[in-house]
Design an enzyme around this catalytic site. Structure first.
Site, mmCIF file in Angstrom:
data_model
loop_
_atom_site.group_PDB
_atom_site.id
_atom_site.type_symbol
_atom_site.label_atom_id
_atom_site.label_comp_id
_atom_site.label_asym_id
_atom_site.label_seq_id
_atom_site.Cartn_x
_atom_site.Cartn_y
_atom_site.Cartn_z
ATOM 1 N N HIS A 164 0.803 -1.217 0.000
ATOM 2 C CA HIS A 164 0.000 0.000 0.000
ATOM 3 C C HIS A 164 0.843 1.277 0.000
ATOM 4 C CE1 HIS A 164 -3.461 -2.463 2.035
ATOM 5 N NE2 HIS A 164 -3.354 -2.701 0.749
HETATM 6 C C1 FAD Z 1 0.281 -7.429 -4.906
HETATM 7 C C2 FAD Z 1 -0.659 -6.327 -4.509
HETATM 8 C C3 FAD Z 1 -1.769 -6.622 -3.710
HETATM 9 C C4 FAD Z 1 -2.643 -5.603 -3.336
HETATM 10 N N1 FAD Z 1 -3.790 -5.916 -2.697
HETATM 11 C C5 FAD Z 1 -4.737 -4.958 -2.516
HETATM 12 C C6 FAD Z 1 -6.035 -5.300 -2.059
HETATM 13 O O1 FAD Z 1 -6.360 -6.465 -1.847
HETATM 14 N N2 FAD Z 1 -6.936 -4.296 -1.891
HETATM 15 C C7 FAD Z 1 -6.625 -2.985 -2.126
HETATM 16 O O2 FAD Z 1 -7.471 -2.116 -1.916
HETATM 17 N N3 FAD Z 1 -5.393 -2.633 -2.568
HETATM 18 C C8 FAD Z 1 -4.470 -3.595 -2.808
HETATM 19 N N4 FAD Z 1 -3.262 -3.255 -3.336
HETATM 20 C C9 FAD Z 1 -2.960 -1.829 -3.533
HETATM 21 C C10 FAD Z 1 -3.705 -1.183 -4.699
HETATM 22 O O3 FAD Z 1 -3.862 -2.085 -5.765
HETATM 23 C C11 FAD Z 1 -2.951 0.070 -5.129
HETATM 24 O O4 FAD Z 1 -2.920 0.975 -4.043
HETATM 25 C C12 FAD Z 1 -3.582 0.793 -6.306
HETATM 26 O O5 FAD Z 1 -3.764 -0.092 -7.379
HETATM 27 C C13 FAD Z 1 -2.687 1.960 -6.739
HETATM 28 O O6 FAD Z 1 -3.218 2.553 -7.887
HETATM 29 P P1 FAD Z 1 -2.390 3.612 -8.756
HETATM 30 O O7 FAD Z 1 -3.295 4.048 -9.839
HETATM 31 O O8 FAD Z 1 -1.832 4.628 -7.842
HETATM 32 O O9 FAD Z 1 -1.152 2.798 -9.323
HETATM 33 P P2 FAD Z 1 -1.130 1.505 -10.249
HETATM 34 O O10 FAD Z 1 -2.443 0.820 -10.232
HETATM 35 O O11 FAD Z 1 0.063 0.733 -9.845
HETATM 36 O O12 FAD Z 1 -0.968 2.084 -11.708
HETATM 37 C C14 FAD Z 1 0.175 2.702 -12.217
HETATM 38 C C15 FAD Z 1 0.264 2.360 -13.702
HETATM 39 O O13 FAD Z 1 1.182 3.242 -14.320
HETATM 40 C C16 FAD Z 1 2.035 2.511 -15.175
HETATM 41 N N5 FAD Z 1 3.285 3.263 -15.281
HETATM 42 C C17 FAD Z 1 4.139 3.556 -14.281
HETATM 43 N N6 FAD Z 1 5.169 4.294 -14.744
HETATM 44 C C18 FAD Z 1 4.944 4.467 -16.055
HETATM 45 C C19 FAD Z 1 5.664 5.144 -17.081
HETATM 46 N N7 FAD Z 1 6.810 5.794 -16.843
HETATM 47 N N8 FAD Z 1 5.170 5.118 -18.348
HETATM 48 C C20 FAD Z 1 3.998 4.484 -18.607
HETATM 49 N N9 FAD Z 1 3.282 3.821 -17.675
HETATM 50 C C21 FAD Z 1 3.753 3.820 -16.407
HETATM 51 C C22 FAD Z 1 2.173 1.163 -14.473
HETATM 52 O O14 FAD Z 1 2.614 0.156 -15.358
HETATM 53 C C23 FAD Z 1 0.762 0.948 -13.953
HETATM 54 O O15 FAD Z 1 -0.056 0.311 -14.889
HETATM 55 C C24 FAD Z 1 -2.366 -4.244 -3.726
HETATM 56 C C25 FAD Z 1 -1.259 -3.956 -4.527
HETATM 57 C C26 FAD Z 1 -0.417 -4.985 -4.937
HETATM 58 C C27 FAD Z 1 0.756 -4.647 -5.822
#
Ligand code: FAD
Length: 548
Positions: free
Chosen positions: A474
């Site tokens: 997280h």
């Molecule tokens: C293994 C795991 C288990 C989890 N379990 C839970 C759960 O059960 N319940 C829950 O609520 N949360 C859970 N989480 C946490 C939750 O999924 C994250 O907090 C949330 O998805 C974050 O969203 P985000 O949009 O900030 O980032 P992300 O969803 O990580 O998205 C970022 C995206 O940007 C892309 N990206 C990054 N840099 C670049 C770049 N330079 N150029 C192009 N693309 C790029 C990445 O490839 C990715 O697709 C878990 C996370 C993980 C990894």
């Protein structure tokens, strides 16, 4: 030097098609008025184990869908490097996460508001949680239906989960059938971002719906390498795809949705970050923003493993070909059973002291056991209960290690560097033991396996935590929203002092929420998209006035 292609022009460029990015791509293109480019470093999400809930355990080490980061050695965790998986595919981490749908406490958002972020109290954000949701249980004041994010109950009760919930009650805590209801406190079953036994990532819920729109272009396998700056205004993105360097221009805004590790990394690579760090790597400083990459927060969990008296755990299914085959057949026929289970089955939100207003620790109850996350399950019947502190004080950082965008940044959450966090974790472990030693549970406990029952002193329990604890996945707050000098974004998620640039993902959280972070991130993107569109409308209205 990779070949360059001509720049294309869009209204908005969104970097990252993760939990937040897919929401933005959908909402910003819905009216048909704006052209949007969505840039994603990973590829498609058409992998079997992405869609089957239990498959999350198989994605921890899969480089096709995972950035496979790990932390720098953690000083309070015996200098261990802690794995930091992140989704690298459409849907981002929502495509590889544990599916648990937990929003956090009402007080979390009221605290965001108290920290000076107008418009982010629980009352303010609730409509966005509701708008996102398609709650299987139906609509009420706290839950929504008809939204793109399916939220469902676990498919069926399990005797071990029932025993765990009863044990929590015997220890003096209430049963709670809705962690996203009026009060979070108590023990019960989790809900999942799933429907009919299949994962519902934001790629599935939001992006799929928008994919056919002519005003949305999605570039996959495209790594954003630099924010193109025009003075102190972001004017586009440079990205690498198929050995070529592409440039795209944004006439309105560049929106970073790369997540808590990659959004600050891309800002630093583009000259937006702590000046000393940028100079160290030969990057020209556009703006000295010391908060970019600072304030990294994460949940740390200690996993207690138990041998079970009865062969009713997932270990027993996985290690018996007949049971395994039956579980597979059952899943394909009914979408129920072991394969439909996410990262936790039951859980509890508890107060380590009656003097506290709300829970300060979370327990995750899992009906399998393994030495580490993603490792092979034990051959004996076993289960796990983990504990994590909900609101840690420890703060870490994300810092580039090189000017090369393909190099992972240094990630250091600095877990347990606060005495308060160590005290709370210890109290949480004691509380976990108190629950697990209640009569409802002990009939299923053949042995307290790790830590062994002989581990009794505070020092030994803390030594166990230091040697074995790991992330709950997280990470947040590396581009923190706020009004103080080191805050990176303002309350409308605009990067302070920079034009045409917003951050809309988990990195803007002013403080980690008391639960799992996907739901909060989706809410942030729902609210962020409204802010972006409102600002576009305001600009259009003022232009009309000027030409009238
Ligand atoms: C293994 C795991 C288990 C989890 N379990 C839970 C759960 O059960 N319940 C829950 O609520 N949360 C859970 N989480 C946490 C939750 O999924 C994250 O907090 C949330 O998805 C974050 O969203 P985000 O949009 O900030 O980032 P992300 O969803 O990580 O998205 C970022 C995206 O940007 C892309 N990206 C990054 N840099 C670049 C770049 N330079 N150029 C192009 N693309 C790029 C990445 O490839 C990715 O697709 C878990 C996370 C993980 C990894």
């Amino acid at each position: 030097m990779p070949a360059r292609t001509e720049a294309e022009t869009f209204d908005y460029i969104v970097v990252g098609a993760g939990s937040a990015g897919c929401v933005l791509a959908n909402r910003l293109t819905a009216s048909g008025r704006h052209r949007v480019l969505l840039i994603e470093a990973g590829g498609h999400d058409r992998y079997f184990w992405v869609h089957v809930p239990l498959g999350y355990g198989k994605l921890f080490n899969d480089a096709r869908v995972n950035w496979l980061y790990s932390s720098e050695p953690e000083p309070e965790l015996d200098d261990r490097r802690i794995i930091q998986p992140r989704g690298k595919l459409l849907g981002g981490s929502s495509s590889i996460n544990g599916l648990l749908y937990v929003r956090g406490q009402h007080a979390d958002y009221d605290r965001w508001r108290q920290l000076g972020n107008a418009g982010w109290s629980f009352e303010d954000v609730l409509p966005y949680f509701r708008r996102a949701e398609d709650q299987e249980r139906g609509e009420d004041a706290l839950h929504g239906v008809g939204g793109p994010l399916a939220v469902s109950d676990v498919c069926e009760p399990h005797p071990l989960c029932e025993a765990f919930i009863a044990a929590a009650q015997q220890a003096g805590f209430p049963r709670n059938d809705d962690f996203n209801g009026k009060s979070q406190e108590g023990a019960g079953y989790f809900q999942y971002t799933a429907r009919n036994g299949l994962r519902r990532s934001t790629a599935r819920g939001y992006l799929r719906q928008a994919r056919g729109r002519p005003n949305l272009e999605v570039a996959t396998n495209a790594l954003a390498t630099r924010i193109v700056m025009d003075g102190r205004r972001a004017s586009g993105i440079e990205y690498r795809r198929g050995g070529e360097t592409h440039a795209a221009t944004a006439t309105r805004e560049v929106i970073l949705a790369g997540g808590a590790f990659n959004s600050p990394q891309l800002m630093q690579l583009s000259g937006l970050g702590p000046a000393d760090l940028l100079r160290q790597h030969g990057i020209a400083v556009v703006a000295d923003l010391p908060g970019v990459g600072a304030d990294l927060q994460d949940h740390l969990q200690v996993r207690f493993q138990y041998r079970c008296t009865e062969p009713i755990t997932m270990n027993d299914v996985v290690h018996n070909w007949r049971h395994r085959t039956l579980a597979g057949l059952r899943y394909f026929a009914t979408r129920k059973g072991m394969l439909a289970i996410g990262a936790g089955y039951a859980g509890a939100f508890l107060r380590t002291s009656p003097h506290l207003a709300t829970p300060d620790v979370q327990l995750h109850f899992l009906i399998f056991s393994a030495d580490t996350a993603g490792a092979a399950l034990h051959t004996f019947p076993g289960f796990i209960v983990s504990v994590c502190q909900l609101r840690p004080e420890s703060r870490g950082f994300v810092r580039i290690k090189s000017a090369d965008p393909a190099e992972p940044p240094a990630i250091q959450p600095r877990y347990l560097t606060s005495q308060f966090d160590r005290d709370t974790l210890l109290a949480g472990m004691r509380l976990l033991q108190r629950v697990m030693r209640q009569p409802a549970m002990t009939r299923y406990v053949a042995e307290e396996y790790k830590p062994a029952r002989s581990v009794t002193s505070d020092e030994d329990l803390m030594a166990f935590a230091r040697a074995t604890s790991t992330t709950v996945f997280h990470p947040t707050s590396t581009c923190r929203m706020g009004s103080d000098p080191t805050a990176v974004t303002d309350e409308r998620l605009r990067v302070r002092g920079i034009g045409g640039l917003r951050v809309v993902d988990a990195s803007i959280m002013p403080a980690l929420v008391s639960g799992n972070t996907n739901a909060a991130t989706v809410m942030i993107a729902e609210k962020g998209s409204d802010m972006i569109l409102e600002d576009a409308n305001a600009v259009a209205a003022s232009q009309e006035l000027a030409t009238a």
